[in-house]
Design an enzyme around this catalytic site. Structure first.
Site, PDB file in Angstrom:
ATOM      1  N   GLU A   1     -13.982  53.936  10.811  1.00  0.00           N
ATOM      2  CA  GLU A   1     -13.171  53.517  12.470  1.00  0.00           C
ATOM      3  C   GLU A   1     -13.837  52.676  12.755  1.00  0.00           C
ATOM      4  O   GLU A   1     -14.348  52.786  14.201  1.00  0.00           O
ATOM      5  CB  GLU A   1     -12.075  54.728  12.231  1.00  0.00           C
ATOM      6  CG  GLU A   1     -10.801  53.830  13.245  1.00  0.00           C
ATOM      7  CD  GLU A   1     -10.290  54.733  14.249  1.00  0.00           C
ATOM      8  OE1 GLU A   1      -9.343  55.013  14.001  1.00  0.00           O
ATOM      9  OE2 GLU A   1     -10.786  55.611  14.605  1.00  0.00           O
ATOM     10  N   THR A   2     -13.023  51.431  12.962  1.00  0.00           N
ATOM     11  CA  THR A   2     -13.683  50.699  13.598  1.00  0.00           C
ATOM     12  C   THR A   2     -12.225  50.653  15.314  1.00  0.00           C
ATOM     13  O   THR A   2     -10.632  51.133  15.007  1.00  0.00           O
ATOM     14  CB  THR A   2     -14.382  49.042  13.214  1.00  0.00           C
ATOM     15  OG1 THR A   2     -12.445  49.115  13.191  1.00  0.00           O
ATOM     16  CG2 THR A   2     -14.721  48.633  12.168  1.00  0.00           C
TER      17      THR A   2
ATOM     18  N   ARG B   1     -20.077  46.955  11.383  1.00  0.00           N
ATOM     19  CA  ARG B   1     -19.137  47.948  10.928  1.00  0.00           C
ATOM     20  C   ARG B   1     -19.918  48.518  10.192  1.00  0.00           C
ATOM     21  O   ARG B   1     -20.263  49.527  10.129  1.00  0.00           O
ATOM     22  CB  ARG B   1     -17.872  47.725  11.149  1.00  0.00           C
ATOM     23  CG  ARG B   1     -17.127  46.757   9.856  1.00  0.00           C
ATOM     24  CD  ARG B   1     -15.552  46.006  10.050  1.00  0.00           C
ATOM     25  NE  ARG B   1     -15.636  45.490   9.164  1.00  0.00           N
ATOM     26  CZ  ARG B   1     -15.130  44.436   8.893  1.00  0.00           C
ATOM     27  NH1 ARG B   1     -15.532  43.587   9.478  1.00  0.00           N
ATOM     28  NH2 ARG B   1     -14.605  44.554   8.151  1.00  0.00           N
TER      29      ARG B   1
ATOM     30  N   GLU C   1     -16.623  42.296   3.360  1.00  0.00           N
ATOM     31  CA  GLU C   1     -14.874  42.310   2.871  1.00  0.00           C
ATOM     32  C   GLU C   1     -14.266  40.911   2.755  1.00  0.00           C
ATOM     33  O   GLU C   1     -15.387  40.096   3.066  1.00  0.00           O
ATOM     34  CB  GLU C   1     -14.479  42.716   4.232  1.00  0.00           C
ATOM     35  CG  GLU C   1     -13.089  43.124   4.104  1.00  0.00           C
ATOM     36  CD  GLU C   1     -12.820  43.860   3.315  1.00  0.00           C
ATOM     37  OE1 GLU C   1     -13.431  43.641   2.299  1.00  0.00           O
ATOM     38  OE2 GLU C   1     -11.992  44.961   3.525  1.00  0.00           O
TER      39      GLU C   1
ATOM     40  N   HIS D   1     -17.466  52.326   5.376  1.00  0.00           N
ATOM     41  CA  HIS D   1     -17.921  52.081   7.007  1.00  0.00           C
ATOM     42  C   HIS D   1     -16.486  52.927   7.805  1.00  0.00           C
ATOM     43  O   HIS D   1     -15.240  53.090   6.817  1.00  0.00           O
ATOM     44  CB  HIS D   1     -17.896  50.477   7.654  1.00  0.00           C
ATOM     45  CG  HIS D   1     -16.207  50.314   7.895  1.00  0.00           C
ATOM     46  ND1 HIS D   1     -15.322  50.687   8.142  1.00  0.00           N
ATOM     47  CD2 HIS D   1     -15.122  49.353   7.057  1.00  0.00           C
ATOM     48  CE1 HIS D   1     -14.694  49.565   8.675  1.00  0.00           C
ATOM     49  NE2 HIS D   1     -15.033  49.040   7.412  1.00  0.00           N
TER      50      HIS D   1
ATOM     51  N   GLY E   1     -13.336  48.495   3.012  1.00  0.00           N
ATOM     52  CA  GLY E   1     -11.925  48.306   2.171  1.00  0.00           C
ATOM     53  C   GLY E   1     -11.550  47.900   0.433  1.00  0.00           C
ATOM     54  O   GLY E   1     -11.452  48.562  -0.642  1.00  0.00           O
TER      55      GLY E   1
END
Length: 190
Positions: A14-15, A63, A86, A12, A150
């Site tokens: 950047e948040t 996200r 995640e 995804h 990630g």
């Protein structure tokens, strides 16, 4: 399964919490404008290389789902799959990484890469992520685009590359990136 189909793995964009250095885990924060631009760039790259006939899967977390929606320029059906979520980070969720280091400095004294994720109080643990991602890959029936996170991306790629999942922190990360995995070889496309 020892031989997997061709896979494109997107992390995804950047948040707000990524930008602030906060642990997201199973919680969410919205994509920033940079994150939305990263997702659109992923879509342009996918359109350029062609992924017709690929099944699309995404973590159901906001996200990742928003990234999948923005990157899916050909309008393919996207299937949410919780096994792509995640790692759950328990009591550390929402904390800044600096605060986690201050709470548990002993976890960062050794050069142990990202294995400190395994010690989050009330967290899921890395072995559980490895088990659910292996199960997901075992259910694939053809080439796929996978939009995830990630830590989850790294563990997925270990499975696909024939490496032990414990080597996950030796693989590069990055937001808004695409990794193509075919025949146990990895290529970063963005």
């Amino acid at each position: 399964m020892s031989d997997y189909p061709d896979i494109l793995i997107l992390r995804h964009g950047e948040t707000e919490w990524n930008r602030a250095g906060r642990m997201q885990g199973d919680q969410d924060s919205p994509l920033t404008e940079t994150g939305r631009a990263q997702a659109r760039r992923q879509g342009a790259l996918l359109a350029a290389i062609g992924c017709d006939g690929y099944q699309w899967f995404s973590s159901p977390q906001g996200r990742a789902w928003q990234t999948a929606t923005l990157a899916n320029l050909n309008g393919a059906q996207i299937t949410p799959d919780a096994r792509l979520a995640e790692i759950t980070t328990g009591d550390w969720t929402g904390l800044r990484f600096d605060d986690i280091r201050a709470q548990a400095p002993h976890l960062f004294e050794l050069d142990d890469g990202l294995h400190w994720y395994d010690h989050a109080p009330g967290g899921e643990g890395l072995a559980a992520v490895a088990a659910r991602t292996r199960a997901f890959l075992g259910d694939l029936t053809g080439p796929a685009v996978i939009v995830t996170h990630g830590i989850t991306s790294r563990i997925l790629r270990c499975h696909l590359l024939g490496q032990p999942w414990e080597a996950f922190d030796t693989l590069e990360g990055g937001q808004g990136v695409i990794y193509r995995i075919r025949k146990r070889q990895q290529e970063r496309l963005s």
